[in-house]
Write an enzyme that holds these catalytic residues in place. Structure first.
Site, short mmCIF file in Angstrom:
data_model
loop_
_atom_site.label_atom_id
_atom_site.label_comp_id
_atom_site.label_asym_id
_atom_site.label_seq_id
_atom_site.Cartn_x
_atom_site.Cartn_y
_atom_site.Cartn_z
CB ALA A 35 -0.99 -0.15 1.03
CD GLN A 185 2.19 -12.12 -1.85
OE1 GLN A 185 2.07 -13.37 -1.47
NE2 GLN A 185 1.20 -11.52 -2.19
CG ASP A 226 -3.92 -6.05 2.60
OD1 ASP A 226 -3.51 -6.88 2.85
OD2 ASP A 226 -3.51 -5.35 1.29
CE LYS A 237 -1.38 -11.14 0.29
NZ LYS A 237 -1.90 -10.50 -1.03
#
Lengths: 344, 344
Positions: A35, A185, A226, A237
């Site tokens: 972000a 990730q 998030d 996630k």
């Protein structure tokens, strides 16, 4: 100039961000992600656009084009809005310079925010080490999911920030890195950036964290987020929730690194947060390096089998030990979140 | 002759099991897997060994060698012990034939056992559908982890057995298939065998199950087991425990398909069960199919990052709704387990 994150960890390819178009492409193709970094690249994209044409029409159109590159990213809209609000009252001739300045301020504030979050988390970890007792030179074992690190921000990262700060002062930490399927990730980005910084770490399957906590081999869990709802429910996630359940079951502190800009007070609770389902191909195909050194994608699900790929999940506030914001450490409660904003 | 399961789902390669060594290698390299199938292959391995040398010394040594190929699998020890007990009183000249016979009986009993477990589970699922109410034609959504299917047994499977039985009588079921990192037995084996049988299914990341349960999209969880302790604690593929925690949190029934041979009454509880750590390469390298149709392994973790790969985890009995054995459905308690064996 930034790293193309779709090429990590096996290739380090720099991309030149020197136009609105290159910024927009980098966001859309996920060459940049996280972000805060998306917000910064969007802000510079708008500044590039204004350098070419600083009219009201161009501002409106550039804003819309950049926003469309990743419509679900709250931080992108926030950063674009901030630059637009700053330059709109100005005469066109002054807009480009003001936009550059504002994008720079966004970056500086991100660095300061992450450093503050990292300091708070580092203090919590040191307290945890004292509580644990025993050998003070034994590294703290901290589990993290996904990548809320340097690569997701301008510097330091949020969830990974304390590891860099503790490394600077020589406090031993070892990080359990969740692989973080389906986009990996953790295995690719978190492992890579911890490795670059010399922070000891071990990649584990997302499935392994429950056992490790049961065995007493995890001193704390730190994740990014998030979006956080007004009551402290956390969207992050997919897989975060399972780790929170396990941490709760074993009395392991579960910390959420949470810039205050990530708190969405318009979302009453988790029920107000929509979960993005992404392409099943992210699950059915895995990218990596072949023995000859080239990168490739392999299919891991049989033809004809469906794949469902929700990208995020929701962790109830009751499972969160604390939200660690740049303004301080607060419980994940409606009252504490309201107070955090009332004070400022 | 059996399928090399490391080559599925993209290649169907048969392997010839014609010696103790090939049986041992097949178990060790996971060409065959699943507690019942391992037991059967182990039993035939011992029979092959006795054909070569039927002395007491050879029996002891072959037994130890085969057992070491998969130390966590209680079923392997059980099957080897059963063959050894059967042949030890016999003169060496009769041992090989008796071992062959006993291995065959083990296989026949496995098929009957799995059919019984499948019937019990099918009945539980139909009850669950009645309890749920609503549209009776809506498929039940059942989540499973790893592969306790046909491929893990001689036929039917244990955890997947009810799906085949329900399909035979036209009861609609949809299976959420956990990918099951790091070896991807769900994505490759379970998806493949359900697809072959025409059972509707969707592969998900191991990370997704918590969200799906929170969203009310899972009616039951069914898993197999590698070993069950005398108090009902369950050792199964790593990641099982996280799903049990989520099922418990959301009131979703969590059933363990458990042949009574998998119950290890010598293990007092989970603390007595050793967890096998396997090669980190299973996590750092992923096998799949390249766009040109050939299979390949890609590396997914950067050079220099460590990988830790515990293969199993432990689910406390309190999280298990029921153990579904061939002899009936019992609670996961010390008393019920003792009674199960007292009756026989």
């Amino acid at each position: 100039m930034t790293l193309d994150q779709t090429r990590l960890p096996f290739e380090q390819v720099s991309i030149e961000l020197d136009s609105l178009e290159s910024c927009r492409h980098a966001i859309r193709a996920m060459q940049v992600r996280g972000a805060p970094l998306i917000g910064a690249v969007g802000a510079y994209g708008l500044a590039f656009g204004l350098r070419r044409d600083a009219s009201d029409d161009a501002l409106r159109q550039d804003f819309a084009e950049l926003l469309a590159s990743r419509p679900t990213a709250v931080n992108l809209r926030w950063a674009l809005q901030r630059v637009a609000d700053r330059v709109r009252p100005l005469p066109p001739g002054e807009r480009s310079a003001a936009a550059w300045h504002e994008a720079g301020v966004i970056c500086e504030q991100d660095v300061a925010c992450n450093r503050a979050i990292g300091s708070h988390l580092a203090a919590l970890l040191r307290e945890q080490a004292l509580r644990r007792g025993g050998d003070p030179t034994r590294a703290l074992d901290v589990l993290t999911h996904c990548n809320a690190g340097r690569l997701a921000t301008i510097a330091y990262g949020t969830a990974l920030s304390p590891f860099y700060l503790l490394a600077e002062i020589g406090v031993p930490v070892h990080v359990w890195v969740d692989e973080t399927r389906p986009r990996n990730q953790g295995a690719s980005l978190t492992a890579w950036e911890l490795g670059q910084a010399g922070v000891p770490h071990t990649v584990i399957a997302d499935n392994a964290g429950g056992l490790l906590m049961m065995q007493g081999r995890v001193d704390a869990v730190i994740v990014g987020c998030d979006r956080v709802a007004a009551n402290g429910d956390v969207a992050n996630k997919v897989g975060t929730y399972l780790k929170a359940l396990a941490a709760h079951a074993h009395g392991v502190p579960f910390y959420v690194a949470c810039p205050s800009s990530t708190i969405d007070r318009d979302a009453n609770d988790a029920a107000a947060i929509e979960i993005e389902a992404r392409d099943g191909r992210e699950l059915s195909h895995v990218s990596g390096r072949l023995p000859d050194g080239t990168t490739a994608q392999v299919q891991v699900i049989p033809d004809g089998s469906a794949a469902y790929n929700p990208a995020f999940d929701l962790t109830p506030a009751a499972l969160v030990t604390a939200l660690v914001t740049e303004r301080g450490v607060i419980p994940a409660t409606r009252g504490a979140i309201a107070a955090l904003f009332a004070e400022h």
